[in-house]
Design an enzyme around this catalytic site. Structure first.
Site, PDB file in Angstrom:
ATOM      1  N   LYS A  94     -19.239  45.808  45.528  1.00  0.00           N
ATOM      2  CA  LYS A  94     -18.317  44.918  44.826  1.00  0.00           C
ATOM      3  C   LYS A  94     -17.308  44.281  45.789  1.00  0.00           C
ATOM      4  O   LYS A  94     -17.007  43.088  45.689  1.00  0.00           O
ATOM      5  CB  LYS A  94     -17.578  45.692  43.732  1.00  0.00           C
ATOM      6  CG  LYS A  94     -18.472  46.138  42.572  1.00  0.00           C
ATOM      7  CD  LYS A  94     -17.681  46.949  41.564  1.00  0.00           C
ATOM      8  CE  LYS A  94     -18.543  47.383  40.402  1.00  0.00           C
ATOM      9  NZ  LYS A  94     -17.797  48.203  39.417  1.00  0.00           N
TER      10      LYS A  94
ATOM     11  N   SER B  24     -16.838  49.040  33.803  1.00  0.00           N
ATOM     12  CA  SER B  24     -15.938  48.688  34.906  1.00  0.00           C
ATOM     13  C   SER B  24     -15.228  47.357  34.716  1.00  0.00           C
ATOM     14  O   SER B  24     -14.418  46.978  35.559  1.00  0.00           O
ATOM     15  CB  SER B  24     -16.715  48.663  36.229  1.00  0.00           C
ATOM     16  OG  SER B  24     -17.741  47.695  36.185  1.00  0.00           O
TER      17      SER B  24
END
Length: 805
Positions: free
Chosen positions: A725, A682
């Protein structure tokens, strides 16, 4: 045939044997008492100790005549003569050679002398192999004979096992087995070696069969005793012994068990098995160890809740109220549980599914199971599987073993006292296996709703219906759970708590619980919301709230000490005074630069304790084209860095880079906090953006963070952990977050406070990422000579950015 035609004749004394046969090359000892035999020995000692031994046909004849003796005998050498008390003499002779008596003459005291001729053995031509085969067969037969027949000395067994000449072996075995002397005489008279071996083999076969029949007869005779008389005698003895010892009446105890079994009204198989055990108990002494084993077994089986169950409640509103009372958040989990309750209300006969609550430690998996049990009015039993390595822990031990006991499943039913409890199988991912079996395989039957209606525990030995049991399992890591076991469970993922959720949990659940636990009250202790937020952010970093509860307990202890010492009557903990209670702050806020910089990009990472900011630094220096990636990265992240570099090389012309920059420029990609391992794809767009910024000199906006995987063609791929996140970006003060367009549906799970304060940019290509994160207006002038102009990125065919407020 090979036959030695030379015949030697000689005159020797004759000693008749009664019931004995002497063989060549054998030692034989016997007692001599008859006058004719003593005289024959005396004459033999004068003839150089040579004597002719032959058996007499009738054992009753005291003074045999030549017609009473067998013609065939053995020439022997007298080795030893020992006079015994009385008139008897013990003689030891050694056979030398087969011989035949040709003529007899009488001597003193009725003794006989005879002219004898020696006889040679006959060996068929070409019969060596056959002789060897017959020797092996003879050895096998003798071994079988010695195993069931009279006990043989080790010398005889060793001598036969050693083998040797076939004729000698046949004579040796014939000499040492217990058969009639007439049979031995027939073997002595057989000069053909092969026929003699065959004769001895047949003889052993007959003896083996006879011995087997004798053994069967002995067993039948032993079993033919009057059993009734024996039982009566023993029972009378038992009664007397029990009366003397003052033991309880076993028969009365057995009758009590029969009444309990009848009262349960179990299935025929169960009743029959239990009644057999009771009958065994009634025939035993009350103090015997076996009786104790049977008592324990009967008590264990009869204590099981065969037909006991609680009345289940399927009130969805009540269940929702209980779940909301005990837990904050966890919307998906609560929704699934309420669906389960609703379905059971419409279809009560539907067998219960197996739920698996998976998530990091401390998020409330165990307490949710307890709430489910309360909401459905089921008995709650927790069974920890952490460290279980023995299959017997699940299925139990056979009751024949000393100290046998049922498995944990049966014990859980006994503990619950109900046939339809909720059994929590805690830490199912912590099971392991070793030489004692695989407990995970034993759990397959337990958790299979199609076949657990007849679960058999090794100790109980009776089918137990587990279909009404609601099994709930918990796990931290599903990758360690065997696939067949995982397929039997419906997995419900519990994600980590956000800071906002932790704040609500602390205010509504944890703090009131700890205040009450430490003898305080709301009037004597108060903790402000700002203080709780600082405890969460500065003193705990976890997915759940276990550490947070410990810190709140520490605050309560400090406050209780102040109140008891009379320092104050009311404690209010302000954020500024928090360090005096808990010490210095342990976890600092994520570092975010407050100015736009070249080569530094704010990335987002997911960890088991929540989301974190992950800064990526890239430095471009003159060199030979080396690419250095540091920061304790895993294989996936290292490969993602290579993909980002290749994408930048593919866009050299659009980015106005030197065509050969990859030859004369070294790139160093670094992730700070190198002591912490990092992996995953990611950070792909983060690294690509940082590389472009370092090579072009374009600064990156400091208030932008991003997450997403990048491909070689610049596509932005979806990622996981978006909820955690985005919360980390919100805490760090980020204003814009770039996320993959394919993660648009995941924005529904993002906390509302984050949506209200952060702008989301959905990107499906790196062009969108560059437009959002790079300030192209501050690009330095190109260093190469070619006159080029900045090409608008929107003209490259990339998708326009999409804003989501």
């Amino acid at each position: 045939m090979n036959v030695n035609q030379e015949k030697k004749q000689r005159m020797l004394s004759v000693l008749p044997l009664r019931g004995l046969v002497a063989f060549p090359e054998m030692l034989i000892h016997f007692d001599v008492g008859r006058a004719m035999s003593v005289k024959a020995l005396e004459t033999a000692m004068k003839d150089g100790q040579w004597i002719f031994l032959t058996a007499q046909k009738d054992l009753q004849t005291d003074v045999p005549e030549p017609d009473d003796l067998y013609e065939m005998g053995t020439i022997c050498l007298v080795k030893q003569i020992l006079r015994l008390p009385g008139d008897n003499i013990r003689v030891l002779v050694q056979g030398k050679q087969r011989a035949r008596a040709c003529s007899y003459e009488k001597g003193e005291k009725g003794s006989l002398r005879a002219v004898v001729e020696t006889l040679e053995e006959i060996r068929p031509d070409g019969g060596i192999r056959r002789e060897r085969a017959m020797v092996r067969t003879l050895q096998d037969r003798f071994e079988e004979y010695s195993s069931i027949g009279p006990r043989m000395s080790s010398d005889i067994l060793i001598a036969v096992a050693s083998g040797g000449d076939g004729g000698y072996l046949a004579d040796y075995i014939a000499q040492n087995i217990s058969v009639d002397f007439t049979i031995k005489q027939e073997i002595l008279e057989e000069r053909n070696v092969n026929r003699r071996l065959l004769r001895v083999i047949r003889l052993l076969d007959e003896e083996i069969e006879l011995l087997s029949i004798e053994g069967e007869i002995q067993e039948q005779l032993k079993a033919a005793l009057d059993k009734n008389q024996k039982d009566y005698y023993l029972r009378e003895q038992i009664k007397v012994i029990q009366s003397e010892l003052g033991e309880q009446d076993v028969l009365a105890e057995a009758e009590s068990y029969r009444e309990r079994i009848a009262a349960l009204d179990l299935a025929e198989e169960h009743t029959e098995k239990l009644m057999k055990e009771v009958d065994r108990l009634s025939k035993m002494s009350g103090s015997s160890s076996e009786a104790g084993v049977i008592r324990t077994y009967l008590d264990t089986v009869l204590d099981l809740p065969w037909k006991k169950h609680t009345r289940l409640r399927y009130d969805v509103a009540r269940a929702e109220k209980i779940l909301d009372r005990d837990h904050y958040g966890l919307k998906k989990v609560k929704e699934r549980i309420l669906e389960f309750v609703a379905v059971k209300k419409l279809s009560p006969e539907l067998k219960g599914q197996v739920l698996c609550l998976a998530g990091p430690p401390g998020v409330g998996k165990t307490s949710i199971a307890r709430s489910i049990a309360e909401a459905m009015n089921r008995k709650y039993v927790r069974m920890s599987l952490g460290g279980v390595r023995d299959e017997a822990d699940i299925r139990g031990h056979r009751k024949t073993y000393i100290g046998a006991m049922p498995g944990r499943i049966i014990n859980a039913l006994r503990q619950a006292g109900s046939s339809n409890p909720l059994i929590l199988l805690d830490e199912i991912d912590k099971m392991s296996n070793d030489f004692r079996g695989d407990p995970a395989s034993a759990m397959l039957e337990v958790l299979d709703i199609e076949q657990n209606n007849a679960f058999r525990d090794h100790y109980i030995e009776l089918p137990v219906d587990l279909s009404d049991v609601l099994f709930v399992t918990t796990a931290n890591d599903l990758t360690t759970v065997p696939r067949p076991l995982l397929d039997r469970m419906e997995v419900i993922e519990l994600s980590s708590y956000t800071a906002e959720e932790k704040l609500h949990i602390a205010e509504e659940h944890l703090l009131p619980k700890q205040i009450k636990k430490h003898g305080l009250s709301k009037s004597t202790m108060q903790v402000r919301s700002e203080t709780l937020r600082q405890v969460i952010e500065g003193y705990t970093r976890e997915a759940g709230v276990r550490r947070l509860e410990q810190q709140l307990a520490k605050l309560c202890r400090k406050a209780a000490k102040k109140i008891v010492e009379g320092e104050t009557k009311r404690v209010t903990i302000e954020p500024d005074a928090l360090e005096s209670y808990l010490g210095p702050v342990k976890f600092k806020k994520d570092h975010v630069s407050h100015q736009d910089e070249v080569g530094i990009v704010n990335g987002l990472a997911w960890t088991s304790v929540g989301g974190e900011m992950l800064e990526v630094e890239v430095a471009a220096v003159s060199g030979t084209g080396k690419i250095e990636v540091t920061g304790n990265l895993g294989k996936v992240m290292s490969e993602s860095a290579k993909a980002a570099v290749t994408f930048v090389r593919a866009r050299t012309e659009e980015l106005q880079l030197e065509p050969d920059f990859y030859k004369n420029t070294d790139l160093h990609i670094h992730f700070p906090e190198a002591a912490i391992p990092k992996d995953g794809p990611s950070a792909g767009i983060t690294m690509a953006t940082a590389i472009i910024s370092a090579l072009t000199g374009i600064p990156v906006y400091h208030n932008v963070a991003m997450t997403g995987e990048v491909t070689l063609r610049g596509r932005v791929m979806p990622i996981g952990g978006l909820r955690e996140k985005t919360m980390a970006a919100y805490r760090a003060g980020i204003e814009t977050i770039i996320v993959p367009k394919e993660n648009e549906s995941d924005l529904e799970e993002v906390e509302q406070v984050v949506k209200d304060n952060v702008k989301f940019v959905l990107a499906d290509h790196m062009d969108t990422v560059m437009q959002t994160a790079l300030d192209f207006s501050r690009r330095p002038a190109p260093k190469h000579k070619k006159d080029t102009q900045t090409m608008p990125l929107t003209q490259t065919g990339a998708a326009e950015s999409t804003l989501c407020q």
